[in-house]
Design a protein around this motif. Structure first.
Motif, mmCIF file in Angstrom:
data_model
loop_
_atom_site.group_PDB
_atom_site.id
_atom_site.type_symbol
_atom_site.label_atom_id
_atom_site.label_comp_id
_atom_site.label_asym_id
_atom_site.label_seq_id
_atom_site.Cartn_x
_atom_site.Cartn_y
_atom_site.Cartn_z
ATOM 1 N N LYS A 13 0.942 -1.062 -0.057
ATOM 2 C CA LYS A 13 0.147 -0.092 -0.076
ATOM 3 C C LYS A 13 0.950 1.261 -0.076
ATOM 4 C CE LYS A 13 -3.657 -2.182 2.688
ATOM 5 N NZ LYS A 13 -4.156 -2.141 4.018
ATOM 6 N N MET A 14 1.146 1.728 -1.256
ATOM 7 C CA MET A 14 2.120 2.772 -1.389
ATOM 8 C C MET A 14 1.525 4.294 -0.704
ATOM 9 S SD MET A 14 4.793 1.502 -2.516
ATOM 10 C CE MET A 14 5.809 3.016 -3.288
ATOM 11 N N GLY A 15 0.313 4.415 -1.014
ATOM 12 C CA GLY A 15 -0.308 5.433 -0.628
ATOM 13 C C GLY A 15 -0.243 6.064 0.970
ATOM 14 N N GLU A 16 -0.252 4.940 1.651
ATOM 15 C CA GLU A 16 0.140 5.063 3.015
ATOM 16 C C GLU A 16 1.481 5.556 3.327
ATOM 17 O OE1 GLU A 16 -1.510 1.838 5.209
ATOM 18 O OE2 GLU A 16 -3.383 1.961 4.441
ATOM 19 N N ILE A 17 2.537 5.117 2.792
ATOM 20 C CA ILE A 17 3.784 5.484 2.804
ATOM 21 C C ILE A 17 4.132 6.701 2.226
ATOM 22 C CG2 ILE A 17 6.046 4.680 2.235
ATOM 23 C CD1 ILE A 17 5.036 1.901 2.034
ATOM 24 N N ILE A 18 3.711 7.047 1.134
ATOM 25 C CA ILE A 18 4.033 8.375 0.552
ATOM 26 C C ILE A 18 2.766 9.120 -0.058
ATOM 27 C CG2 ILE A 18 5.325 9.153 -1.609
ATOM 28 C CD1 ILE A 18 6.780 6.718 -1.587
ATOM 29 N N LYS A 19 2.554 10.412 0.207
ATOM 30 C CA LYS A 19 1.565 11.159 -0.138
ATOM 31 C C LYS A 19 1.827 12.014 -1.291
ATOM 32 C CE LYS A 19 -0.312 10.219 3.736
ATOM 33 N NZ LYS A 19 -1.268 8.869 3.696
ATOM 34 N N ALA A 27 8.789 5.860 -6.671
ATOM 35 C CA ALA A 27 8.845 4.925 -5.963
ATOM 36 C C ALA A 27 8.277 3.581 -6.612
ATOM 37 C CB ALA A 27 8.166 4.954 -4.673
ATOM 38 N N VAL A 28 7.151 3.749 -7.160
ATOM 39 C CA VAL A 28 6.498 2.419 -7.779
ATOM 40 C C VAL A 28 7.184 2.060 -9.117
ATOM 41 C CG1 VAL A 28 4.494 1.971 -9.397
ATOM 42 C CG2 VAL A 28 4.182 3.026 -7.089
ATOM 43 N N SER A 29 7.732 2.982 -9.913
ATOM 44 C CA SER A 29 8.564 2.601 -11.124
ATOM 45 C C SER A 29 9.672 1.895 -10.444
ATOM 46 C CB SER A 29 8.805 3.816 -11.682
ATOM 47 O OG SER A 29 7.643 4.682 -12.312
ATOM 48 N N ARG A 30 10.345 2.213 -9.392
ATOM 49 C CA ARG A 30 11.758 1.684 -8.975
ATOM 50 C C ARG A 30 11.434 0.479 -8.503
ATOM 51 N NH1 ARG A 30 15.068 6.761 -6.176
ATOM 52 N NH2 ARG A 30 15.396 7.904 -8.029
ATOM 53 N N ILE A 31 10.269 0.261 -7.611
ATOM 54 C CA ILE A 31 10.106 -1.209 -7.245
ATOM 55 C C ILE A 31 9.832 -2.131 -8.388
ATOM 56 C CG2 ILE A 31 8.538 -2.292 -5.828
ATOM 57 C CD1 ILE A 31 8.217 -0.035 -3.739
ATOM 58 N N ARG A 49 -2.598 3.579 -5.968
ATOM 59 C CA ARG A 49 -1.636 3.560 -5.033
ATOM 60 C C ARG A 49 -1.293 2.216 -4.248
ATOM 61 N NH1 ARG A 49 -0.467 8.676 -2.949
ATOM 62 N NH2 ARG A 49 -1.817 10.117 -4.157
ATOM 63 N N ARG A 50 -1.601 1.170 -5.079
ATOM 64 C CA ARG A 50 -1.120 -0.426 -4.353
ATOM 65 C C ARG A 50 -0.557 -0.901 -5.617
ATOM 66 N NH1 ARG A 50 -6.571 -2.235 -1.127
ATOM 67 N NH2 ARG A 50 -6.359 -0.799 0.362
ATOM 68 N N LEU A 51 0.626 -1.921 -5.307
ATOM 69 C CA LEU A 51 1.216 -2.863 -5.841
ATOM 70 C C LEU A 51 0.982 -4.192 -5.721
ATOM 71 C CD1 LEU A 51 4.697 -1.227 -6.480
ATOM 72 C CD2 LEU A 51 2.915 -1.232 -8.143
ATOM 73 N N LEU A 52 0.707 -5.063 -6.417
ATOM 74 C CA LEU A 52 0.764 -6.438 -6.404
ATOM 75 C C LEU A 52 2.223 -7.148 -6.845
ATOM 76 C CD1 LEU A 52 -0.539 -9.332 -5.797
ATOM 77 C CD2 LEU A 52 -1.439 -9.361 -7.853
ATOM 78 N N LEU A 53 3.174 -7.507 -6.136
ATOM 79 C CA LEU A 53 4.457 -8.174 -6.676
ATOM 80 C C LEU A 53 4.420 -9.339 -6.242
ATOM 81 C CD1 LEU A 53 6.561 -5.691 -4.092
ATOM 82 C CD2 LEU A 53 5.670 -5.264 -6.463
ATOM 83 N N LEU A 54 4.693 -10.078 -7.550
ATOM 84 C CA LEU A 54 4.575 -11.807 -7.754
ATOM 85 C C LEU A 54 6.013 -12.133 -7.949
ATOM 86 C CD1 LEU A 54 1.694 -11.603 -10.272
ATOM 87 C CD2 LEU A 54 1.476 -12.176 -7.766
ATOM 88 N N PRO A 55 6.186 -13.214 -7.324
ATOM 89 C CA PRO A 55 7.567 -13.786 -7.520
ATOM 90 C C PRO A 55 7.701 -14.593 -8.999
ATOM 91 C CG PRO A 55 6.321 -15.408 -6.174
ATOM 92 C CD PRO A 55 5.297 -14.106 -6.513
ATOM 93 N N SER A 56 8.842 -14.989 -9.282
ATOM 94 C CA SER A 56 9.087 -15.452 -10.329
ATOM 95 C C SER A 56 8.599 -16.753 -10.740
ATOM 96 C CB SER A 56 10.548 -15.536 -10.732
ATOM 97 O OG SER A 56 11.222 -16.346 -9.827
ATOM 98 N N ASN A 57 8.306 -17.668 -9.604
ATOM 99 C CA ASN A 57 7.816 -18.790 -9.795
ATOM 100 C C ASN A 57 5.947 -19.078 -9.649
ATOM 101 O OD1 ASN A 57 7.357 -18.298 -7.102
ATOM 102 N ND2 ASN A 57 8.481 -20.252 -6.379
ATOM 103 N N PHE A 58 5.649 -17.766 -9.719
ATOM 104 C CA PHE A 58 4.181 -17.646 -9.552
ATOM 105 C C PHE A 58 3.431 -18.010 -10.725
ATOM 106 C CE2 PHE A 58 0.118 -15.368 -10.260
ATOM 107 C CZ PHE A 58 -0.586 -15.782 -8.960
ATOM 108 N N THR A 59 2.434 -18.751 -10.673
ATOM 109 C CA THR A 59 1.795 -19.378 -11.683
ATOM 110 C C THR A 59 0.125 -19.268 -11.253
ATOM 111 O OG1 THR A 59 1.659 -21.712 -10.979
ATOM 112 C CG2 THR A 59 3.282 -20.750 -12.770
ATOM 113 N N SER A 60 -0.657 -19.039 -12.292
ATOM 114 C CA SER A 60 -2.065 -18.878 -11.852
ATOM 115 C C SER A 60 -2.817 -19.914 -12.803
ATOM 116 C CB SER A 60 -2.711 -17.678 -12.027
ATOM 117 O OG SER A 60 -2.698 -17.378 -13.552
ATOM 118 N N ARG A 61 -3.951 -20.537 -12.345
ATOM 119 C CA ARG A 61 -4.827 -21.400 -12.870
ATOM 120 C C ARG A 61 -6.306 -20.929 -12.784
ATOM 121 N NH1 ARG A 61 -2.699 -26.762 -9.932
ATOM 122 N NH2 ARG A 61 -0.590 -25.849 -9.353
#
Length: 64
Positions: A13-19, A27-31, A49-61
């Motif tokens: 939740k980036m909006g709570e960290i950076i106004k 910050a979002v671009s760098r992350i 104001r939110r990011l979902l960060l997924l690992p390289s081994n993430f798969t969805s079905r």
């Protein structure tokens, strides 16, 4: 960001960290760059104001 390289999915939740909108955008671009380039994961914006960060081994079905 060890949790992502360990295989965990994270919502930040980036909006709570950076106004300030400009600082938030930078910050979002760098992350996203770090996650996508350095650990081969994926960064997905969830709204303004939110990011979902997924690992390289993430798969969805899709189950029917």
């Amino acid at each position: 960001m060890n949790w992502i390289s360990d295989g965990d999915m994270v919502i930040v939740k980036m909006g709570e960290i950076i106004k300030n909108d400009l600082e938030l955008s930078v910050a979002v671009s760098r992350i996203q760059k770090f996650v996508e380039d350095d650990i081969a994961g994926e960064g997905v914006r969830l709204g303004d104001r939110r990011l979902l960060l997924l690992p390289s081994n993430f798969t969805s079905r899709i189950s029917n």
